[in-house]
Design a protein around this motif. Sequence first.
Motif, PDB file in Angstrom:
ATOM      1  N   LYS A  28       3.728 -21.608-112.615  1.00 37.64           N
ATOM      2  CA  LYS A  28       5.122 -21.834-112.993  1.00 37.64           C
ATOM      3  C   LYS A  28       6.036 -21.984-111.781  1.00 37.64           C
ATOM      4  CE  LYS A  28       4.780 -19.445-117.451  1.00 37.64           C
ATOM      5  NZ  LYS A  28       5.259 -18.297-118.269  1.00 37.64           N
ATOM      6  N   LEU A  29       5.660 -21.401-110.652  1.00 37.23           N
ATOM      7  CA  LEU A  29       6.493 -21.521-109.457  1.00 37.23           C
ATOM      8  C   LEU A  29       6.437 -22.944-108.917  1.00 37.23           C
ATOM      9  CD1 LEU A  29       5.742 -18.237-107.466  1.00 37.23           C
ATOM     10  CD2 LEU A  29       7.721 -18.750-108.898  1.00 37.23           C
ATOM     11  N   THR A  30       7.588 -23.500-108.604  1.00 39.55           N
ATOM     12  CA  THR A  30       7.664 -24.840-108.050  1.00 39.55           C
ATOM     13  C   THR A  30       7.572 -24.785-106.532  1.00 39.55           C
ATOM     14  OG1 THR A  30      10.065 -24.831-107.787  1.00 39.55           O
ATOM     15  CG2 THR A  30       9.201 -25.489-109.953  1.00 39.55           C
ATOM     16  N   LEU A  31       7.472 -25.955-105.919  1.00 40.51           N
ATOM     17  CA  LEU A  31       7.488 -26.037-104.461  1.00 40.51           C
ATOM     18  C   LEU A  31       8.773 -25.427-103.917  1.00 40.51           C
ATOM     19  CD1 LEU A  31       6.451 -27.131-101.712  1.00 40.51           C
ATOM     20  CD2 LEU A  31       7.590 -29.286-102.282  1.00 40.51           C
ATOM     21  N   ARG A  34       8.752 -21.584-103.887  1.00 39.45           N
ATOM     22  CA  ARG A  34       7.955 -20.993-102.814  1.00 39.45           C
ATOM     23  C   ARG A  34       8.645 -21.160-101.457  1.00 39.45           C
ATOM     24  NH1 ARG A  34       2.573 -19.699-103.877  1.00 39.45           N
ATOM     25  NH2 ARG A  34       1.914 -20.042-106.026  1.00 39.45           N
ATOM     26  N   GLN A  35       9.294 -22.295-101.263  1.00 35.53           N
ATOM     27  CA  GLN A  35      10.032 -22.500-100.012  1.00 35.53           C
ATOM     28  C   GLN A  35      11.196 -21.520 -99.899  1.00 35.53           C
ATOM     29  OE1 GLN A  35      10.731 -26.664-100.779  1.00 35.53           O
ATOM     30  NE2 GLN A  35       9.263 -27.321 -99.218  1.00 35.53           N
ATOM     31  N   LEU A  36      11.908 -21.313-101.004  1.00 31.38           N
ATOM     32  CA  LEU A  36      13.018 -20.356-100.994  1.00 31.38           C
ATOM     33  C   LEU A  36      12.521 -18.952-100.713  1.00 31.38           C
ATOM     34  CD1 LEU A  36      16.003 -19.624-101.452  1.00 31.38           C
ATOM     35  CD2 LEU A  36      15.480 -19.425-103.897  1.00 31.38           C
ATOM     36  N   PHE A  37      11.414 -18.547-101.323  1.00 32.45           N
ATOM     37  CA  PHE A  37      10.873 -17.210-101.086  1.00 32.45           C
ATOM     38  C   PHE A  37      10.562 -17.007 -99.606  1.00 32.45           C
ATOM     39  CE2 PHE A  37       7.309 -14.230-100.719  1.00 32.45           C
ATOM     40  CZ  PHE A  37       7.852 -13.121-101.352  1.00 32.45           C
ATOM     41  N   ASN A  38       9.938 -17.998 -98.974  1.00 29.08           N
ATOM     42  CA  ASN A  38       9.644 -17.902 -97.546  1.00 29.08           C
ATOM     43  C   ASN A  38      10.927 -17.748 -96.734  1.00 29.08           C
ATOM     44  OD1 ASN A  38       6.891 -18.030 -97.820  1.00 29.08           O
ATOM     45  ND2 ASN A  38       6.714 -20.197 -97.297  1.00 29.08           N
ATOM     46  N   HIS A  39      11.951 -18.497 -97.104  1.00 23.63           N
ATOM     47  CA  HIS A  39      13.205 -18.447 -96.360  1.00 23.63           C
ATOM     48  C   HIS A  39      13.859 -17.067 -96.508  1.00 23.63           C
ATOM     49  CE1 HIS A  39      16.256 -21.051 -94.313  1.00 23.63           C
ATOM     50  NE2 HIS A  39      16.974 -19.981 -94.563  1.00 23.63           N
ATOM     51  N   ALA A  65      17.335 -26.511 -95.112  1.00 19.05           N
ATOM     52  CA  ALA A  65      16.377 -27.355 -95.830  1.00 19.05           C
ATOM     53  C   ALA A  65      16.690 -28.830 -95.621  1.00 19.05           C
ATOM     54  CB  ALA A  65      16.394 -27.008 -97.313  1.00 19.05           C
ATOM     55  N   ALA A  66      17.964 -29.193 -95.668  1.00 21.46           N
ATOM     56  CA  ALA A  66      18.356 -30.597 -95.507  1.00 21.46           C
ATOM     57  C   ALA A  66      18.028 -31.099 -94.111  1.00 21.46           C
ATOM     58  CB  ALA A  66      19.845 -30.754 -95.797  1.00 21.46           C
ATOM     59  N   GLU A  67      18.268 -30.276 -93.094  1.00 15.44           N
ATOM     60  CA  GLU A  67      17.974 -30.688 -91.717  1.00 15.44           C
ATOM     61  C   GLU A  67      16.481 -30.893 -91.523  1.00 15.44           C
ATOM     62  OE1 GLU A  67      19.707 -27.705 -89.280  1.00 15.44           O
ATOM     63  OE2 GLU A  67      21.761 -28.459 -89.499  1.00 15.44           O
ATOM     64  N   TRP A 150       9.374 -26.525 -95.137  1.00 15.92           N
ATOM     65  CA  TRP A 150      10.344 -27.332 -95.889  1.00 15.92           C
ATOM     66  C   TRP A 150       9.940 -28.797 -95.940  1.00 15.92           C
ATOM     67  CZ3 TRP A 150      13.600 -25.518 -99.227  1.00 15.92           C
ATOM     68  CH2 TRP A 150      14.202 -24.258 -99.059  1.00 15.92           C
ATOM     69  N   GLU A 151       8.977 -29.203 -95.102  1.00 12.93           N
ATOM     70  CA  GLU A 151       8.568 -30.604 -95.057  1.00 12.93           C
ATOM     71  C   GLU A 151       7.587 -30.977 -96.154  1.00 12.93           C
ATOM     72  OE1 GLU A 151       9.661 -32.868 -93.065  1.00 12.93           O
ATOM     73  OE2 GLU A 151      10.661 -31.772 -91.460  1.00 12.93           O
ATOM     74  N   PHE A 152       6.939 -29.990 -96.766  1.00  7.62           N
ATOM     75  CA  PHE A 152       5.909 -30.306 -97.757  1.00  7.62           C
ATOM     76  C   PHE A 152       6.524 -30.908 -99.019  1.00  7.62           C
ATOM     77  CE2 PHE A 152       3.309 -27.726 -95.037  1.00  7.62           C
ATOM     78  CZ  PHE A 152       2.021 -28.212 -95.229  1.00  7.62           C
TER      79      PHE A 152
END
Length: 339
Positions: A28-31, A34-39, A65-67, A150-152
């Motif tokens: 159920k977790l989206t990409l 998971r990126q937010l959790f790491n951040h 994330a945008a950069e 964040w690139e994935f």
Amino acid sequence: MSICPAITPPSNVPKATGTVEIAEPSGKLTLADRQLFNHLLAHAYRRLITDEWHTVQMSEIRRFAAEARGGTPENDNRRMKDSVKRLQATVVEFNYLRSDGGRVWESSPLLSTCRIDERLGSLQYSFPSGLRERLVEPALYSMISLRVQWEFDSKYGLVLYETLKRYADRDAAQPWWSVKTSELRDLLGCRDKLTDWKDFRRRALDPALEEIDRLAEFRVLVIETRQGRGRGGGQVVAVTFQIERKPKEDAAATVRELDKPKVQRRGERRAKAEDIVSAVATRKALHFLTGAEAGTRLKWVKRAEAMGIELPKAASAVENLARWVPQIAVALVAEERIR
């Protein structure tokens, strides 16, 4: 309630073995989740044990994330709120390897209470008390680059990158990781999805490995372990990932790839894929017309003329086909239903 002051997150976060190997079988977790959790983990890491609450400006996360992606930051918090709620609602199970080598199974939600102050634009969050100790396990960890994560483009790629990064960081001549296929499915969130191994490889595993090859400082070779009889040598029951650190020139190429805006990289990959499709279609179309009757070749000469393609003299002659057929190859292959 004591809230620590907002700090700029480091560019890398040590991620403990247990959290790297999070298995979330339902998928159920989206990409983005998971990126937010790491951040959030990176932002809180230095004070994870001492402080219950942590504060981060949501605009900082969006900007970071945008950069990394080479894009424009989002201007609202809707998607971030959705990710927070999924992280709170998802009970994950993970295997934890203690420093003495003993294995432990635990389950926990990834985030506890969270609070968004719309006026201040801040997110206050906390981790479950039982999870915090595991998040800072000092014995075994993987150093995850926030920029790279964040690139994935796929969560399969990010999850596999995080797991293999721990083995790639080891001081070993030939790092490797072996895992049962059932455990690998749980790790990637595919317990009940892509149940056929060929589908799992084509739609989950192989694209993940392709992303790792483009974005990571290492590449991976997959070796399947089969059991029983049947077509192809039996059922795949386990896989071994052999990890190879990239040579300096290849690692430098990876850095250059990361320096490109994400939109540019996607465009280049799309153009490359289109070139491959065009080359395959050209080969099939030429083979078809070379063996076709003269009437069929004349039919496609007229079709090419109608499309505005400049044709050579005696265009239907076999020796002249290669001069114009590539321009209509995709259409020819589709219409003639060539496989």
